[in-house]
Write an enzyme that holds these catalytic residues in place. Structure first.
Site, mmCIF file in Angstrom:
data_model
loop_
_atom_site.group_PDB
_atom_site.id
_atom_site.type_symbol
_atom_site.label_atom_id
_atom_site.label_comp_id
_atom_site.label_asym_id
_atom_site.label_seq_id
_atom_site.Cartn_x
_atom_site.Cartn_y
_atom_site.Cartn_z
ATOM 1 N N ASP A 24 0.892 -1.159 0.000
ATOM 2 C CA ASP A 24 0.000 0.000 0.000
ATOM 3 C C ASP A 24 0.932 1.210 0.000
ATOM 4 O O ASP A 24 1.631 1.463 0.985
ATOM 5 C CB ASP A 24 -0.883 -0.042 1.257
ATOM 6 N N ALA A 48 -2.888 4.545 -8.453
ATOM 7 C CA ALA A 48 -3.512 5.872 -8.429
ATOM 8 C C ALA A 48 -4.941 5.799 -7.915
ATOM 9 O O ALA A 48 -5.542 4.726 -7.861
ATOM 10 C CB ALA A 48 -3.520 6.465 -9.838
ATOM 11 N N TYR A 87 3.272 8.494 -13.101
ATOM 12 C CA TYR A 87 2.372 8.938 -14.170
ATOM 13 C C TYR A 87 1.469 10.074 -13.698
ATOM 14 O O TYR A 87 1.011 10.075 -12.552
ATOM 15 C CB TYR A 87 1.513 7.763 -14.663
ATOM 16 N N THR A 89 -1.321 13.440 -15.393
ATOM 17 C CA THR A 89 -2.507 13.608 -16.245
ATOM 18 C C THR A 89 -2.627 15.006 -16.853
ATOM 19 O O THR A 89 -2.089 15.975 -16.309
ATOM 20 C CB THR A 89 -3.761 13.332 -15.380
ATOM 21 N N ASP A 90 -3.379 15.086 -17.949
ATOM 22 C CA ASP A 90 -3.707 16.394 -18.544
ATOM 23 C C ASP A 90 -4.571 17.226 -17.590
ATOM 24 O O ASP A 90 -4.639 18.449 -17.724
ATOM 25 C CB ASP A 90 -4.430 16.202 -19.882
ATOM 26 N N TYR A 113 -9.182 15.978 -8.248
ATOM 27 C CA TYR A 113 -8.328 14.923 -8.817
ATOM 28 C C TYR A 113 -7.084 15.539 -9.459
ATOM 29 O O TYR A 113 -5.959 15.110 -9.190
ATOM 30 C CB TYR A 113 -9.126 14.103 -9.852
ATOM 31 N N LYS A 117 -3.082 15.082 -8.412
ATOM 32 C CA LYS A 117 -2.022 14.618 -9.327
ATOM 33 C C LYS A 117 -0.916 15.679 -9.441
ATOM 34 O O LYS A 117 0.265 15.348 -9.547
ATOM 35 C CB LYS A 117 -2.599 14.286 -10.710
HETATM 36 N N1 LIG Z 1 -7.343 6.160 -16.605
HETATM 37 C C1 LIG Z 1 -7.174 7.331 -17.189
HETATM 38 O O1 LIG Z 1 -7.963 7.754 -18.063
HETATM 39 C C2 LIG Z 1 -5.969 8.185 -16.829
HETATM 40 C C3 LIG Z 1 -5.871 9.462 -17.385
HETATM 41 C C4 LIG Z 1 -4.755 10.242 -17.074
HETATM 42 C C5 LIG Z 1 -3.790 9.755 -16.204
HETATM 43 N N2 LIG Z 1 -3.928 8.513 -15.649
HETATM 44 C C6 LIG Z 1 -2.872 8.029 -14.755
HETATM 45 O O2 LIG Z 1 -2.291 6.868 -15.311
HETATM 46 C C7 LIG Z 1 -1.849 6.002 -14.274
HETATM 47 C C8 LIG Z 1 -2.421 4.604 -14.471
HETATM 48 O O3 LIG Z 1 -3.837 4.689 -14.418
HETATM 49 P P1 LIG Z 1 -4.793 3.417 -14.615
HETATM 50 O O4 LIG Z 1 -6.004 3.875 -15.340
HETATM 51 O O5 LIG Z 1 -4.004 2.272 -15.134
HETATM 52 O O6 LIG Z 1 -5.223 3.148 -13.103
HETATM 53 P P2 LIG Z 1 -6.151 1.975 -12.514
HETATM 54 O O7 LIG Z 1 -6.554 0.995 -13.561
HETATM 55 O O8 LIG Z 1 -7.219 2.664 -11.711
HETATM 56 O O9 LIG Z 1 -5.139 1.267 -11.552
HETATM 57 C C9 LIG Z 1 -4.670 1.889 -10.399
HETATM 58 C C10 LIG Z 1 -4.281 0.799 -9.429
HETATM 59 O O10 LIG Z 1 -3.773 1.406 -8.232
HETATM 60 C C11 LIG Z 1 -4.221 0.619 -7.161
HETATM 61 N N3 LIG Z 1 -4.140 1.372 -5.920
HETATM 62 C C12 LIG Z 1 -4.998 2.292 -5.435
HETATM 63 N N4 LIG Z 1 -4.573 2.755 -4.256
HETATM 64 C C13 LIG Z 1 -3.404 2.114 -3.975
HETATM 65 C C14 LIG Z 1 -2.489 2.131 -2.897
HETATM 66 N N5 LIG Z 1 -2.692 2.918 -1.834
HETATM 67 N N6 LIG Z 1 -1.389 1.339 -2.934
HETATM 68 C C15 LIG Z 1 -1.184 0.525 -3.996
HETATM 69 N N7 LIG Z 1 -2.022 0.453 -5.047
HETATM 70 C C16 LIG Z 1 -3.116 1.235 -5.035
HETATM 71 C C17 LIG Z 1 -5.634 0.250 -7.543
HETATM 72 O O11 LIG Z 1 -6.098 -0.832 -6.782
HETATM 73 P P3 LIG Z 1 -7.704 -1.057 -6.590
HETATM 74 O O12 LIG Z 1 -8.264 -1.280 -7.954
HETATM 75 O O13 LIG Z 1 -7.782 -2.235 -5.709
HETATM 76 O O14 LIG Z 1 -8.205 0.226 -5.980
HETATM 77 C C18 LIG Z 1 -5.452 -0.112 -8.999
HETATM 78 O O15 LIG Z 1 -5.053 -1.453 -9.150
HETATM 79 C C19 LIG Z 1 -2.252 6.678 -12.977
HETATM 80 O O16 LIG Z 1 -1.197 7.457 -12.472
HETATM 81 C C20 LIG Z 1 -3.384 7.595 -13.407
HETATM 82 O O17 LIG Z 1 -3.590 8.679 -12.528
HETATM 83 C C21 LIG Z 1 -4.994 7.715 -15.959
#
Ligand SMILES: NC(=O)c1ccc[n+]([C@@H]2O[C@H](COP(=O)([O-])OP(=O)(O)OC[C@H]3O[C@@H](n4cnc5c(N)ncnc54)[C@H](OP(=O)(O)O)[C@@H]3O)[C@@H](O)[C@H]2O)c1
Length: 270
Positions: A24, A48, A87, A89-90, A113, A117
């Site tokens: 965590d 995230a 990582y 975000t925009d 959010y 970030k």
């Molecule tokens: N998705 C988008 O459209 C988007 C856009 C811009 C930037 N980003 C960035 O891109 C990166 C990857 O995003 P993603 O969409 O692949 O994210 P994701 O699918 O939501 O995966 C995030 C993971 O982090 C885990 N997590 C949450 N809290 C945690 C903690 N305290 N310790 C360890 N793990 C934890 C979550 O577990 P649980 O599922 O169990 O909660 C999940 O497995 C992130 O930095 C995100 O902010 C994403």
């Protein structure tokens, strides 16, 4: 979503994959113990809190996971002389700059959010010089396996089309979709090419509104649906979104167009 693609892209490397059950990132001391015992050369943080609207009422949680925890990882990385890839975000930008945002533009978020970030970027920069902060936007790909995993816009649209003959989609908020496997490859490229530390933008090239994104999904999938242009105000949501948040990439080779990546994801010819 991104984590599983990173696991695939780095499959031939000596690596350890941790999910939330293993570490965590908000528990600084426990995380430090585990990471110091492993003593990696590189830490990649794909964890995230991504619930953009829910964050408006969960500021502390968003700040802890997206803001302070990356700072902890940066401190640990600094102490064990590791590189940290993180990582962002925009949504760290306010979205008023129609020509897009450079890597060097100052964050100015308009939602909780985005602010969380932006805090993460700051904490990483403050604690570690050996960092890569990679910004992306509108991630799509295979849904993650975690409890909090959310479907990408692409799969949400495809699912909605199964039960709706007509869909209203916002024809605003211009940004660039990012295909998770392409972002994972790009991460490996940054590391392998020993790019200078700092901030990078790694979306697919091209940009679109949500309506244009949906239109291309249905065109490629040959789904016959009445798609109607809507305005942001037609869908009141707790969090404000940037209107123009194209991430300009001035440091890395151009990535393929988002429509090419989308066709690959949907397994169809363009
Ligand atoms: N998705 C988008 O459209 C988007 C856009 C811009 C930037 N980003 C960035 O891109 C990166 C990857 O995003 P993603 O969409 O692949 O994210 P994701 O699918 O939501 O995966 C995030 C993971 O982090 C885990 N997590 C949450 N809290 C945690 C903690 N305290 N310790 C360890 N793990 C934890 C979550 O577990 P649980 O599922 O169990 O909660 C999940 O497995 C992130 O930095 C995100 O902010 C994403």
């Amino acid at each position: 979503m991104l984590g599983q693609e990173l696991a695939r892209v780095f499959k031939d490397e000596d690596k350890t994959l941790w999910d939330i059950e293993d570490i965590d990132i908000t528990k600084e001391m426990a995380a430090r113990e585990k990471i110091e015992a492993l003593a990696p050369d590189v830490i990649i943080n794909a964890a995230a809190y991504n619930a953009v609207d829910k964050a408006e009422e969960e500021r502390e949680k968003a700040d802890l996971i997206n803001g302070y925890a990356p700072g902890y990882l940066a401190k640990i990385a600094n102490d064990i002389k590791a590189v940290l890839i993180h990582y962002s975000t925009d949504y760290v930008f306010e979205g008023e700059k129609k020509q897009g945002y450079f890597e060097s533009d100052a964050p100015n978020p308009i939602g909780v959010y985005g602010a969380s970030k932006a805090l993460g970027e700051k904490k990483v920069q403050e604690n570690l010089s050996r960092h890569y902060i990679i910004r992306l936007s509108r991630l799509f790909g295979k849904i993650g396996a975690g409890a909090g995993a959310k479907k990408s816009f692409v799969d949400t649209m495809i699912d909605l089309a199964k039960t709706n003959k007509e869909l209203r989609v916002i024809d605003e908020e211009i940004s660039s979709p990012t295909y998770a496997p392409d972002l994972a490859e790009r991460t490996k490229f940054v590391l392998d090419s020993m790019a200078p530390y700092g901030i990078y933008h790694a979306t697919n090239s091209g940009s679109c509104t949500w309506y244009e994104f949906a239109k291309e999904i249905f065109r490629l999938k040959k789904v016959d649906i009445n798609l109607i242009k809507a305005k942001s105000e037609d869908f009141p949501r707790p969090a404000r979104r940037p209107k123009f948040s194209v991430l300009l990439n001035t440091k890395l080779p151009e990535m393929r167009h988002w429509t090419d990546a989308l066709a690959e994801y949907l397994n169809v010819n363009k």
